[in-house]
Scaffold this motif. Structure first.
Motif, PDB file in Angstrom:
ATOM      1  N   ALA A 180       0.827  -1.217   0.000  1.00  0.00           N
ATOM      2  CA  ALA A 180       0.000   0.000   0.000  1.00  0.00           C
ATOM      3  C   ALA A 180       0.857   1.261   0.000  1.00  0.00           C
ATOM      4  CB  ALA A 180      -0.907  -0.001   1.231  1.00  0.00           C
ATOM      5  N   ILE A 181       0.294   2.328  -0.573  1.00  0.00           N
ATOM      6  CA  ILE A 181       0.948   3.641  -0.572  1.00  0.00           C
ATOM      7  C   ILE A 181       0.048   4.607   0.171  1.00  0.00           C
ATOM      8  CG2 ILE A 181       1.920   5.492  -1.989  1.00  0.00           C
ATOM      9  CD1 ILE A 181       1.803   3.585  -4.364  1.00  0.00           C
ATOM     10  N   LEU A 182       0.565   5.175   1.238  1.00  0.00           N
ATOM     11  CA  LEU A 182      -0.194   6.195   1.962  1.00  0.00           C
ATOM     12  C   LEU A 182      -0.345   7.409   1.046  1.00  0.00           C
ATOM     13  CD1 LEU A 182      -1.347   6.705   4.868  1.00  0.00           C
ATOM     14  CD2 LEU A 182       0.801   7.864   5.378  1.00  0.00           C
ATOM     15  N   SER A 183      -1.591   7.843   0.826  1.00  0.00           N
ATOM     16  CA  SER A 183      -1.813   8.952  -0.109  1.00  0.00           C
ATOM     17  C   SER A 183      -1.211  10.239   0.455  1.00  0.00           C
ATOM     18  CB  SER A 183      -3.314   9.134  -0.338  1.00  0.00           C
ATOM     19  OG  SER A 183      -3.921   9.574   0.859  1.00  0.00           O
ATOM     20  N   ALA A 184      -0.957  11.200  -0.455  1.00  0.00           N
ATOM     21  CA  ALA A 184      -0.340  12.466  -0.029  1.00  0.00           C
ATOM     22  C   ALA A 184      -1.221  13.164   1.012  1.00  0.00           C
ATOM     23  CB  ALA A 184      -0.117  13.358  -1.241  1.00  0.00           C
ATOM     24  N   GLU A 185      -2.535  13.131   0.765  1.00  0.00           N
ATOM     25  CA  GLU A 185      -3.443  13.787   1.702  1.00  0.00           C
ATOM     26  C   GLU A 185      -3.369  13.149   3.088  1.00  0.00           C
ATOM     27  OE1 GLU A 185      -7.410  13.794   0.126  1.00  0.00           O
ATOM     28  OE2 GLU A 185      -8.188  14.298   2.112  1.00  0.00           O
ATOM     29  N   ARG A 186      -3.339  11.820   3.090  1.00  0.00           N
ATOM     30  CA  ARG A 186      -3.245  11.120   4.382  1.00  0.00           C
ATOM     31  C   ARG A 186      -1.896  11.368   5.056  1.00  0.00           C
ATOM     32  NH1 ARG A 186      -6.077   5.145   3.989  1.00  0.00           N
ATOM     33  NH2 ARG A 186      -8.198   5.876   3.620  1.00  0.00           N
ATOM     34  N   ARG A 187      -0.837  11.524   4.258  1.00  0.00           N
ATOM     35  CA  ARG A 187       0.476  11.813   4.863  1.00  0.00           C
ATOM     36  C   ARG A 187       0.389  13.092   5.685  1.00  0.00           C
ATOM     37  NH1 ARG A 187       5.064   8.722   1.727  1.00  0.00           N
ATOM     38  NH2 ARG A 187       3.662   7.254   0.748  1.00  0.00           N
ATOM     39  N   LEU A 188      -0.252  14.106   5.113  1.00  0.00           N
ATOM     40  CA  LEU A 188      -0.381  15.371   5.834  1.00  0.00           C
ATOM     41  C   LEU A 188      -1.249  15.183   7.077  1.00  0.00           C
ATOM     42  CD1 LEU A 188      -0.797  17.832   2.821  1.00  0.00           C
ATOM     43  CD2 LEU A 188       1.231  17.462   4.237  1.00  0.00           C
ATOM     44  N   GLN A 189      -2.321  14.400   6.925  1.00  0.00           N
ATOM     45  CA  GLN A 189      -3.208  14.161   8.083  1.00  0.00           C
ATOM     46  C   GLN A 189      -2.464  13.468   9.226  1.00  0.00           C
ATOM     47  OE1 GLN A 189      -6.311  12.298   5.472  1.00  0.00           O
ATOM     48  NE2 GLN A 189      -7.689  13.133   7.019  1.00  0.00           N
ATOM     49  N   VAL A 190      -1.639  12.484   8.845  1.00  0.00           N
ATOM     50  CA  VAL A 190      -0.908  11.712   9.852  1.00  0.00           C
ATOM     51  C   VAL A 190       0.141  12.595  10.543  1.00  0.00           C
ATOM     52  CG1 VAL A 190       0.783   9.834  10.052  1.00  0.00           C
ATOM     53  CG2 VAL A 190      -1.344   9.439   8.822  1.00  0.00           C
ATOM     54  N   LEU A 191       0.807  13.449   9.758  1.00  0.00           N
ATOM     55  CA  LEU A 191       1.798  14.362  10.346  1.00  0.00           C
ATOM     56  C   LEU A 191       1.115  15.340  11.308  1.00  0.00           C
ATOM     57  CD1 LEU A 191       3.984  15.120   7.193  1.00  0.00           C
ATOM     58  CD2 LEU A 191       4.806  14.080   9.319  1.00  0.00           C
ATOM     59  N   ARG A 192      -0.041  15.841  10.889  1.00  0.00           N
ATOM     60  CA  ARG A 192      -0.799  16.766  11.734  1.00  0.00           C
ATOM     61  C   ARG A 192      -1.211  16.075  13.042  1.00  0.00           C
ATOM     62  NH1 ARG A 192      -4.473  18.087   7.640  1.00  0.00           N
ATOM     63  NH2 ARG A 192      -3.061  19.394   6.472  1.00  0.00           N
ATOM     64  N   LEU A 193      -1.628  14.828  12.896  1.00  0.00           N
ATOM     65  CA  LEU A 193      -2.051  14.038  14.055  1.00  0.00           C
ATOM     66  C   LEU A 193      -0.892  13.841  15.036  1.00  0.00           C
ATOM     67  CD1 LEU A 193      -4.489  12.390  15.074  1.00  0.00           C
ATOM     68  CD2 LEU A 193      -3.653  10.468  13.711  1.00  0.00           C
ATOM     69  N   ALA A 194       0.293  13.527  14.500  1.00  0.00           N
ATOM     70  CA  ALA A 194       1.463  13.328  15.367  1.00  0.00           C
ATOM     71  C   ALA A 194       1.757  14.605  16.143  1.00  0.00           C
ATOM     72  CB  ALA A 194       2.669  12.920  14.523  1.00  0.00           C
ATOM     73  N   LEU A 195       1.683  15.728  15.437  1.00  0.00           N
ATOM     74  CA  LEU A 195       1.970  17.023  16.088  1.00  0.00           C
ATOM     75  C   LEU A 195       0.917  17.343  17.148  1.00  0.00           C
ATOM     76  CD1 LEU A 195       3.646  19.654  16.134  1.00  0.00           C
ATOM     77  CD2 LEU A 195       2.184  20.508  14.300  1.00  0.00           C
ATOM     78  N   GLN A 196      -0.350  17.198  16.756  1.00  0.00           N
ATOM     79  CA  GLN A 196      -1.438  17.555  17.682  1.00  0.00           C
ATOM     80  C   GLN A 196      -1.416  16.690  18.937  1.00  0.00           C
ATOM     81  OE1 GLN A 196      -4.814  17.070  15.160  1.00  0.00           O
ATOM     82  NE2 GLN A 196      -4.622  19.118  14.274  1.00  0.00           N
ATOM     83  N   THR A 197      -1.149  15.392  18.757  1.00  0.00           N
ATOM     84  CA  THR A 197      -1.221  14.476  19.906  1.00  0.00           C
ATOM     85  C   THR A 197       0.153  14.260  20.543  1.00  0.00           C
ATOM     86  OG1 THR A 197      -0.910  12.546  18.485  1.00  0.00           O
ATOM     87  CG2 THR A 197      -3.186  13.226  18.889  1.00  0.00           C
ATOM     88  N   GLN A 198       1.184  14.914  19.988  1.00  0.00           N
ATOM     89  CA  GLN A 198       2.555  14.764  20.491  1.00  0.00           C
ATOM     90  C   GLN A 198       2.932  13.292  20.591  1.00  0.00           C
ATOM     91  OE1 GLN A 198       3.424  17.568  23.657  1.00  0.00           O
ATOM     92  NE2 GLN A 198       3.130  19.058  22.042  1.00  0.00           N
ATOM     93  N   THR A 199       2.733  12.603  19.476  1.00  0.00           N
ATOM     94  CA  THR A 199       3.049  11.168  19.395  1.00  0.00           C
ATOM     95  C   THR A 199       4.161  10.970  18.373  1.00  0.00           C
ATOM     96  OG1 THR A 199       0.700  10.723  19.749  1.00  0.00           O
ATOM     97  CG2 THR A 199       2.037   8.881  18.976  1.00  0.00           C
ATOM     98  N   LEU A 200       5.164  10.193  18.738  1.00  0.00           N
ATOM     99  CA  LEU A 200       6.269   9.943  17.807  1.00  0.00           C
ATOM    100  C   LEU A 200       5.804   9.037  16.666  1.00  0.00           C
ATOM    101  CD1 LEU A 200       9.392  10.311  17.297  1.00  0.00           C
ATOM    102  CD2 LEU A 200       9.610   8.019  18.266  1.00  0.00           C
ATOM    103  N   LEU A 201       6.060   9.502  15.441  1.00  0.00           N
ATOM    104  CA  LEU A 201       5.775   8.698  14.247  1.00  0.00           C
ATOM    105  C   LEU A 201       7.089   8.101  13.783  1.00  0.00           C
ATOM    106  CD1 LEU A 201       3.833  10.765  11.542  1.00  0.00           C
ATOM    107  CD2 LEU A 201       3.170   8.543  12.465  1.00  0.00           C
ATOM    108  N   VAL A 202       7.099   6.809  13.502  1.00  0.00           N
ATOM    109  CA  VAL A 202       8.293   6.185  12.921  1.00  0.00           C
ATOM    110  C   VAL A 202       7.961   5.814  11.487  1.00  0.00           C
ATOM    111  CG1 VAL A 202       9.896   4.242  13.027  1.00  0.00           C
ATOM    112  CG2 VAL A 202       9.073   5.305  15.144  1.00  0.00           C
ATOM    113  N   GLU A 203       8.685   6.416  10.544  1.00  0.00           N
ATOM    114  CA  GLU A 203       8.498   6.099   9.126  1.00  0.00           C
ATOM    115  C   GLU A 203       9.609   5.144   8.705  1.00  0.00           C
ATOM    116  OE1 GLU A 203       9.465   9.226   6.120  1.00  0.00           O
ATOM    117  OE2 GLU A 203       7.700   8.450   5.052  1.00  0.00           O
TER     118      GLU A 203
END
Ligand SMILES: Cc1ncc(COP(=O)(O)O)c(C=O)c1O
Length: 399
Positions: A180-203
Protein backbone atom coordinates in the motif's frame (compact mmCIF):
# COMPACT_ATOMS: atom_id res chain seq x y z
CA UNK A 1 19.97 -30.72 30.93
CA UNK A 2 20.07 -27.56 33.01
CA UNK A 3 17.93 -24.65 31.93
CA UNK A 4 19.73 -21.33 31.66
CA UNK A 5 17.95 -18.45 33.38
CA UNK A 6 16.92 -16.52 30.27
CA UNK A 7 15.40 -13.07 30.54
CA UNK A 8 11.65 -13.06 30.77
CA UNK A 9 11.48 -10.63 27.82
CA UNK A 10 12.22 -13.61 25.59
CA UNK A 11 8.79 -14.96 26.53
CA UNK A 12 7.30 -12.18 24.39
CA UNK A 13 8.94 -13.21 21.11
CA UNK A 14 9.45 -16.21 18.87
CA UNK A 15 11.68 -16.98 15.89
CA UNK A 16 10.14 -15.81 12.68
CA UNK A 17 7.24 -17.90 11.47
CA UNK A 18 8.41 -16.90 8.02
CA UNK A 19 11.70 -18.69 8.55
CA UNK A 20 9.69 -21.86 9.09
CA UNK A 21 8.58 -21.63 5.48
CA UNK A 22 12.21 -21.54 4.38
CA UNK A 23 12.71 -24.99 5.86
CA UNK A 24 10.35 -26.27 3.18
CA UNK A 25 12.39 -24.76 0.41
CA UNK A 26 15.04 -27.47 0.35
CA UNK A 27 12.90 -29.50 -2.05
CA UNK A 28 14.55 -29.60 -5.49
CA UNK A 29 12.83 -27.63 -8.24
CA UNK A 30 10.73 -25.59 -5.89
CA UNK A 31 9.81 -22.09 -7.07
CA UNK A 32 9.91 -19.61 -4.23
CA UNK A 33 7.73 -16.55 -3.88
CA UNK A 34 8.48 -16.68 -0.16
CA UNK A 35 11.60 -14.54 0.30
CA UNK A 36 11.73 -10.90 1.24
CA UNK A 37 15.01 -10.53 -0.60
CA UNK A 38 16.02 -8.39 -3.54
CA UNK A 39 17.35 -10.32 -6.56
CA UNK A 40 21.09 -11.09 -6.24
CA UNK A 41 21.38 -10.99 -10.04
CA UNK A 42 20.52 -7.30 -9.88
CA UNK A 43 23.38 -6.42 -7.53
CA UNK A 44 25.95 -4.11 -9.09
CA UNK A 45 28.85 -6.37 -8.10
CA UNK A 46 31.25 -4.55 -10.45
CA UNK A 47 30.37 -1.16 -9.04
CA UNK A 48 30.59 -2.39 -5.45
CA UNK A 49 33.93 -4.08 -6.21
CA UNK A 50 35.32 -0.80 -7.56
CA UNK A 51 34.03 1.07 -4.49
CA UNK A 52 35.53 -1.52 -2.11
CA UNK A 53 38.89 -1.49 -3.93
CA UNK A 54 38.93 2.28 -3.77
CA UNK A 55 38.19 2.05 -0.03
CA UNK A 56 41.13 -0.26 0.61
CA UNK A 57 43.51 1.50 -1.76
CA UNK A 58 42.79 5.12 -0.92
CA UNK A 59 41.52 5.08 2.67
CA UNK A 60 42.65 1.81 4.30
CA UNK A 61 42.90 3.51 7.68
CA UNK A 62 39.25 4.58 7.63
CA UNK A 63 38.02 1.35 6.04
CA UNK A 64 39.75 -1.04 8.43
CA UNK A 65 39.97 0.93 11.69
CA UNK A 66 37.34 1.46 14.36
CA UNK A 67 35.10 4.37 13.44
CA UNK A 68 32.71 6.87 14.99
CA UNK A 69 29.46 5.41 16.31
CA UNK A 70 27.51 8.09 14.42
CA UNK A 71 28.89 6.78 11.15
CA UNK A 72 31.62 7.50 8.58
CA UNK A 73 31.26 11.22 7.92
CA UNK A 74 31.55 11.05 4.08
CA UNK A 75 28.80 8.39 4.08
CA UNK A 76 26.58 10.56 6.28
CA UNK A 77 27.15 13.36 3.76
CA UNK A 78 26.31 11.12 0.81
CA UNK A 79 23.18 9.81 2.52
CA UNK A 80 22.05 13.36 3.37
CA UNK A 81 22.49 14.18 -0.34
CA UNK A 82 20.59 11.00 -1.33
CA UNK A 83 17.72 12.12 0.91
CA UNK A 84 17.87 15.68 -0.44
CA UNK A 85 17.38 14.32 -3.96
CA UNK A 86 14.18 12.79 -2.62
CA UNK A 87 12.88 16.10 -1.33
CA UNK A 88 14.22 16.06 2.23
CA UNK A 89 15.50 19.60 2.61
CA UNK A 90 17.41 21.04 5.53
CA UNK A 91 18.94 17.71 6.50
CA UNK A 92 22.48 17.90 7.84
CA UNK A 93 24.73 14.82 8.03
CA UNK A 94 24.75 15.28 11.82
CA UNK A 95 21.01 14.55 11.95
CA UNK A 96 21.62 11.09 10.55
CA UNK A 97 22.98 8.01 12.33
CA UNK A 98 24.35 5.20 10.17
CA UNK A 99 22.94 1.89 11.42
CA UNK A 100 23.68 -1.76 10.72
CA UNK A 101 20.70 -2.16 8.40
CA UNK A 102 17.45 -0.38 9.15
CA UNK A 103 16.68 -3.37 11.36
CA UNK A 104 19.15 -1.94 13.87
CA UNK A 105 17.42 1.44 13.68
CA UNK A 106 14.17 -0.29 14.68
CA UNK A 107 15.96 -2.07 17.53
CA UNK A 108 17.50 1.20 18.74
CA UNK A 109 14.08 2.84 18.72
CA UNK A 110 12.73 -0.02 20.80
CA UNK A 111 15.70 0.10 23.17
CA UNK A 112 15.57 3.85 23.71
CA UNK A 113 11.81 4.32 23.94
CA UNK A 114 9.88 1.24 24.99
CA UNK A 115 9.29 0.12 28.54
CA UNK A 116 7.39 -3.05 29.46
CA UNK A 117 3.67 -2.36 29.22
CA UNK A 118 4.03 0.57 26.80
CA UNK A 119 1.73 0.56 23.84
CA UNK A 120 2.79 1.03 20.22
CA UNK A 121 0.60 1.19 17.12
CA UNK A 122 1.50 -0.58 13.87
CA UNK A 123 -0.39 -1.20 10.66
CA UNK A 124 -2.36 -4.42 10.10
CA UNK A 125 -0.48 -6.00 8.36
CA UNK A 126 3.12 -4.87 8.94
CA UNK A 127 6.74 -6.08 8.85
CA UNK A 128 6.81 -9.01 11.26
CA UNK A 129 10.35 -8.34 12.57
CA UNK A 130 9.21 -4.93 13.81
CA UNK A 131 6.37 -6.51 15.77
CA UNK A 132 8.92 -8.83 17.36
CA UNK A 133 11.39 -6.04 18.20
CA UNK A 134 8.76 -3.96 19.94
CA UNK A 135 7.51 -7.01 21.83
CA UNK A 136 11.05 -7.90 22.90
CA UNK A 137 11.13 -4.62 24.81
CA UNK A 138 7.76 -5.43 26.36
CA UNK A 139 5.43 -3.37 24.20
CA UNK A 140 1.78 -4.16 23.74
CA UNK A 141 1.35 -3.93 19.97
CA UNK A 142 -1.95 -2.42 18.82
CA UNK A 143 -2.99 -2.61 15.16
CA UNK A 144 -4.45 0.13 12.99
CA UNK A 145 -6.48 -0.77 9.90
CA UNK A 146 -5.21 0.06 6.43
CA UNK A 147 -6.69 0.11 2.93
CA UNK A 148 -4.98 0.55 -0.43
CA UNK A 149 -4.20 4.18 0.51
CA UNK A 150 -2.39 3.08 3.66
CA UNK A 151 -3.36 3.65 7.26
CA UNK A 152 -6.81 5.20 7.87
CA UNK A 153 -6.18 8.53 9.68
CA UNK A 154 -9.57 8.60 11.44
CA UNK A 155 -9.05 5.12 12.87
CA UNK A 156 -5.47 6.01 13.81
CA UNK A 157 -6.66 9.17 15.59
CA UNK A 158 -9.17 7.14 17.62
CA UNK A 159 -6.53 4.54 18.53
CA UNK A 160 -4.04 7.22 19.62
CA UNK A 161 -6.70 8.87 21.77
CA UNK A 162 -7.62 5.53 23.34
CA UNK A 163 -4.16 4.05 23.89
CA UNK A 164 -1.73 7.00 24.16
CA UNK A 165 1.01 4.95 22.44
CA UNK A 166 4.76 5.52 22.80
CA UNK A 167 5.02 5.55 19.03
CA UNK A 168 3.22 4.82 15.79
CA UNK A 169 5.18 2.73 13.27
CA UNK A 170 4.24 3.06 9.59
CA UNK A 171 5.65 1.81 6.29
CA UNK A 172 3.97 4.52 4.19
CA UNK A 173 5.43 3.57 0.81
CA UNK A 174 5.01 0.10 -0.72
CA UNK A 175 4.37 -1.45 2.67
CA UNK A 176 5.80 -4.85 3.52
CA UNK A 177 3.70 -6.88 3.05
CA UNK A 178 0.73 -4.77 1.91
CA UNK A 179 2.30 -2.88 -1.01
CA UNK A 180 0.00 0.00 0.00
CA UNK A 181 0.95 3.64 -0.57
CA UNK A 182 -0.19 6.19 1.96
CA UNK A 183 -1.81 8.95 -0.11
CA UNK A 184 -0.34 12.47 -0.03
CA UNK A 185 -3.44 13.79 1.70
CA UNK A 186 -3.25 11.12 4.38
CA UNK A 187 0.48 11.81 4.86
CA UNK A 188 -0.38 15.37 5.83
CA UNK A 189 -3.21 14.16 8.08
CA UNK A 190 -0.91 11.71 9.85
CA UNK A 191 1.80 14.36 10.35
CA UNK A 192 -0.80 16.77 11.73
CA UNK A 193 -2.05 14.04 14.06
CA UNK A 194 1.46 13.33 15.37
CA UNK A 195 1.97 17.02 16.09
CA UNK A 196 -1.44 17.56 17.68
CA UNK A 197 -1.22 14.48 19.91
CA UNK A 198 2.56 14.76 20.49
CA UNK A 199 3.05 11.17 19.39
CA UNK A 200 6.27 9.94 17.81
CA UNK A 201 5.78 8.70 14.25
CA UNK A 202 8.29 6.18 12.92
CA UNK A 203 8.50 6.10 9.13
CA UNK A 204 10.21 2.97 7.79
CA UNK A 205 11.07 3.46 4.13
CA UNK A 206 13.22 0.73 2.59
CA UNK A 207 11.10 0.43 -0.58
CA UNK A 208 10.25 4.02 -1.60
CA UNK A 209 12.83 4.07 -4.42
CA UNK A 210 11.44 0.90 -5.99
CA UNK A 211 8.52 2.45 -7.87
CA UNK A 212 7.45 1.15 -11.27
CA UNK A 213 5.89 4.11 -13.10
CA UNK A 214 5.30 7.41 -11.37
CA UNK A 215 7.21 8.15 -8.17
CA UNK A 216 5.12 7.79 -4.99
CA UNK A 217 4.31 10.85 -2.84
CA UNK A 218 7.34 12.23 -0.98
CA UNK A 219 8.23 10.58 2.32
CA UNK A 220 6.67 11.80 5.57
CA UNK A 221 10.09 13.26 6.32
CA UNK A 222 10.06 15.28 3.09
CA UNK A 223 6.46 16.39 3.67
CA UNK A 224 7.07 17.40 7.28
CA UNK A 225 8.04 20.91 6.09
CA UNK A 226 4.37 21.41 5.16
CA UNK A 227 3.29 20.85 8.76
CA UNK A 228 5.61 23.10 10.79
CA UNK A 229 6.67 21.47 14.05
CA UNK A 230 5.90 17.91 12.91
CA UNK A 231 9.55 17.04 12.30
CA UNK A 232 10.02 17.02 16.09
CA UNK A 233 7.65 14.03 16.20
CA UNK A 234 9.13 12.06 13.35
CA UNK A 235 11.84 9.38 13.08
CA UNK A 236 12.78 8.04 9.66
CA UNK A 237 14.51 4.72 8.92
CA UNK A 238 16.24 4.25 5.56
CA UNK A 239 18.25 1.42 4.04
CA UNK A 240 20.51 0.57 1.12
CA UNK A 241 19.41 -3.07 1.40
CA UNK A 242 16.72 -3.14 -1.25
CA UNK A 243 18.32 -0.65 -3.64
CA UNK A 244 21.99 -1.66 -3.47
CA UNK A 245 22.76 -4.70 -1.30
CA UNK A 246 21.46 -6.06 2.01
CA UNK A 247 24.83 -7.72 2.67
CA UNK A 248 26.45 -4.31 3.15
CA UNK A 249 24.16 -3.82 6.18
CA UNK A 250 23.94 -0.07 5.69
CA UNK A 251 20.86 1.68 6.98
CA UNK A 252 20.21 4.98 8.75
CA UNK A 253 18.09 6.70 11.32
CA UNK A 254 17.06 10.35 11.10
CA UNK A 255 15.47 11.54 14.32
CA UNK A 256 15.04 14.55 16.60
CA UNK A 257 18.32 15.41 18.40
CA UNK A 258 17.60 13.90 21.82
CA UNK A 259 16.33 10.65 20.33
CA UNK A 260 19.32 10.44 17.99
CA UNK A 261 21.75 11.05 20.87
CA UNK A 262 20.19 8.23 22.88
CA UNK A 263 20.23 5.93 19.86
CA UNK A 264 23.94 6.70 19.37
CA UNK A 265 24.58 5.90 23.03
CA UNK A 266 22.76 2.55 22.78
CA UNK A 267 24.53 1.70 19.52
CA UNK A 268 27.85 2.13 21.36
CA UNK A 269 26.85 -0.74 23.63
CA UNK A 270 25.52 -2.80 20.76
CA UNK A 271 28.07 -2.88 17.91
CA UNK A 272 30.19 0.26 18.52
CA UNK A 273 29.66 1.23 14.88
CA UNK A 274 28.52 -0.21 11.57
CA UNK A 275 31.31 -1.96 9.61
CA UNK A 276 33.72 0.73 8.44
CA UNK A 277 34.63 -1.28 5.33
CA UNK A 278 30.95 -1.42 4.36
CA UNK A 279 30.45 2.27 5.12
CA UNK A 280 33.45 3.48 3.13
CA UNK A 281 32.43 1.20 0.26
CA UNK A 282 28.88 2.56 0.32
CA UNK A 283 30.14 6.16 0.50
CA UNK A 284 32.41 5.61 -2.52
CA UNK A 285 29.59 3.92 -4.42
CA UNK A 286 27.17 6.78 -3.79
CA UNK A 287 29.87 9.36 -4.63
CA UNK A 288 30.54 7.64 -7.96
CA UNK A 289 27.15 8.88 -9.16
CA UNK A 290 25.91 5.60 -10.68
CA UNK A 291 23.07 5.05 -8.23
CA UNK A 292 20.31 6.75 -10.19
CA UNK A 293 21.05 4.85 -13.43
CA UNK A 294 21.26 1.64 -11.43
CA UNK A 295 17.97 2.31 -9.70
CA UNK A 296 16.29 2.84 -13.06
CA UNK A 297 17.42 -0.66 -14.13
CA UNK A 298 16.30 -2.26 -10.89
CA UNK A 299 12.88 -0.56 -11.06
CA UNK A 300 12.39 -1.76 -14.59
CA UNK A 301 13.26 -5.36 -13.72
CA UNK A 302 10.88 -5.47 -10.74
CA UNK A 303 8.11 -3.70 -12.67
CA UNK A 304 8.27 -6.37 -15.37
CA UNK A 305 8.07 -9.18 -12.81
CA UNK A 306 5.27 -7.52 -10.83
CA UNK A 307 3.18 -7.12 -13.98
CA UNK A 308 3.89 -10.70 -15.03
CA UNK A 309 2.80 -12.03 -11.65
CA UNK A 310 -0.34 -9.88 -11.58
CA UNK A 311 -1.31 -10.96 -15.10
CA UNK A 312 -0.63 -14.63 -14.34
CA UNK A 313 -2.70 -14.48 -11.14
CA UNK A 314 -5.64 -12.88 -12.94
CA UNK A 315 -5.38 -15.36 -15.77
CA UNK A 316 -4.94 -18.60 -13.80
CA UNK A 317 -6.52 -17.94 -10.39
CA UNK A 318 -9.29 -15.58 -11.53
CA UNK A 319 -11.62 -14.54 -8.75
CA UNK A 320 -10.18 -17.05 -6.28
CA UNK A 321 -7.31 -14.69 -5.42
CA UNK A 322 -7.99 -10.97 -4.91
CA UNK A 323 -5.18 -8.40 -4.86
CA UNK A 324 -4.30 -4.82 -5.72
CA UNK A 325 -1.64 -4.61 -8.41
CA UNK A 326 1.42 -3.07 -6.71
CA UNK A 327 2.96 0.15 -8.01
CA UNK A 328 6.33 -0.59 -6.43
CA UNK A 329 8.19 -2.69 -3.86
CA UNK A 330 8.78 -6.43 -3.97
CA UNK A 331 5.42 -7.99 -3.05
CA UNK A 332 1.89 -8.80 -4.06
CA UNK A 333 -0.36 -8.97 -1.00
CA UNK A 334 -3.34 -11.14 -1.79
CA UNK A 335 -6.44 -12.76 -0.27
CA UNK A 336 -8.08 -16.08 -0.94
CA UNK A 337 -11.72 -15.31 -1.65
CA UNK A 338 -13.09 -18.85 -1.73
CA UNK A 339 -14.76 -18.13 -5.08
CA UNK A 340 -15.86 -21.26 -6.98
CA UNK A 341 -15.33 -23.43 -3.92
CA UNK A 342 -11.58 -22.74 -3.77
CA UNK A 343 -9.53 -22.55 -0.56
CA UNK A 344 -9.86 -19.69 1.90
CA UNK A 345 -7.08 -20.71 4.28
CA UNK A 346 -3.61 -19.63 3.17
CA UNK A 347 -1.81 -21.95 5.60
CA UNK A 348 -3.49 -24.96 3.99
CA UNK A 349 -2.72 -23.53 0.58
CA UNK A 350 0.96 -23.09 1.54
CA UNK A 351 1.24 -26.79 2.38
CA UNK A 352 -0.54 -27.89 -0.78
CA UNK A 353 1.49 -25.43 -2.86
CA UNK A 354 4.80 -26.83 -1.62
CA UNK A 355 3.63 -30.29 -2.75
CA UNK A 356 3.00 -28.72 -6.19
CA UNK A 357 6.45 -27.11 -6.17
CA UNK A 358 5.82 -23.49 -5.23
CA UNK A 359 6.29 -21.68 -1.91
CA UNK A 360 4.96 -18.43 -0.44
CA UNK A 361 4.41 -16.92 2.99
CA UNK A 362 0.94 -17.09 4.58
CA UNK A 363 -0.20 -13.70 5.86
CA UNK A 364 -0.75 -14.44 9.57
CA UNK A 365 2.73 -13.47 10.92
CA UNK A 366 2.30 -9.96 9.53
CA UNK A 367 -0.56 -9.23 11.92
CA UNK A 368 0.16 -8.25 15.52
CA UNK A 369 -3.41 -9.32 16.36
CA UNK A 370 -6.46 -10.81 14.62
CA UNK A 371 -4.57 -12.44 11.74
CA UNK A 372 -6.35 -12.72 8.42
CA UNK A 373 -6.20 -16.47 7.66
CA UNK A 374 -6.98 -15.81 3.99
CA UNK A 375 -4.04 -13.45 3.38
CA UNK A 376 -0.79 -14.34 1.67
CA UNK A 377 2.35 -12.57 0.50
CA UNK A 378 3.88 -13.36 -2.86
CA UNK A 379 7.31 -12.00 -3.74
CA UNK A 380 7.96 -11.48 -7.44
CA UNK A 381 11.47 -10.13 -6.83
CA UNK A 382 13.76 -13.07 -7.40
CA UNK A 383 12.17 -15.08 -10.22
CA UNK A 384 12.25 -14.58 -13.99
CA UNK A 385 9.01 -13.89 -15.84
CA UNK A 386 8.88 -17.49 -17.11
CA UNK A 387 9.44 -18.86 -13.60
CA UNK A 388 6.78 -16.53 -12.20
CA UNK A 389 4.27 -17.80 -14.77
CA UNK A 390 5.09 -21.42 -13.97
CA UNK A 391 4.95 -20.76 -10.20
CA UNK A 392 1.54 -19.09 -10.44
CA UNK A 393 0.29 -21.98 -12.57
CA UNK A 394 1.33 -24.40 -9.80
CA UNK A 395 -0.23 -22.15 -7.17
CA UNK A 396 -3.54 -22.11 -9.02
CA UNK A 397 -3.51 -25.92 -9.19
CA UNK A 398 -3.12 -26.06 -5.41
CA UNK A 399 -6.06 -23.73 -4.72
C1 LIG B 1 9.75 -2.82 6.17
C2 LIG B 1 11.15 -3.26 6.45
N1 LIG B 1 11.88 -2.59 7.34
C3 LIG B 1 13.14 -2.96 7.61
C4 LIG B 1 13.73 -4.03 6.99
C5 LIG B 1 15.13 -4.39 7.38
O1 LIG B 1 16.02 -4.18 6.35
P1 LIG B 1 17.57 -3.95 6.53
O2 LIG B 1 17.92 -4.20 7.97
O3 LIG B 1 18.24 -4.88 5.61
O4 LIG B 1 17.82 -2.50 6.19
C6 LIG B 1 13.01 -4.77 6.05
C7 LIG B 1 13.61 -5.95 5.40
O5 LIG B 1 12.97 -6.74 4.77
C8 LIG B 1 11.68 -4.37 5.77
O6 LIG B 1 10.91 -5.02 4.88
Amino acid sequence: MTTLPFATRLDNVETSAIREVFKLLGKPGIISFAGGFPDSDLFDAEGILAAAQQALRETPGAALQYGATEGYQPLREQLARFMAEKGVSELTPEQLLVTTGSQQALDLLGKTLIEPGDKVIVEAPTFSATIQVFRLYGAEVITAPIDRDGVCPEALAALIAEHRPKLVYLIPTFGNPSGAILSAERRLQVLRLALQTQTLLVEDDPYGDLYFDAPPPPSLLAMATEIPGSRAWLAHCGSLSKVLSPGLRVGWLIAPPTLLANAVMCKQFSDAHTSTLAQVTAANYLASGVMSARLAQVRQAYALRARAMAAALRHTAGEAIAFNEPAGGLFIWARLTGANGKLTDSQTLAQRAVERGVAFVPGAPFFASNPDAAALRLSFATASVATIEEGVRRLALAL
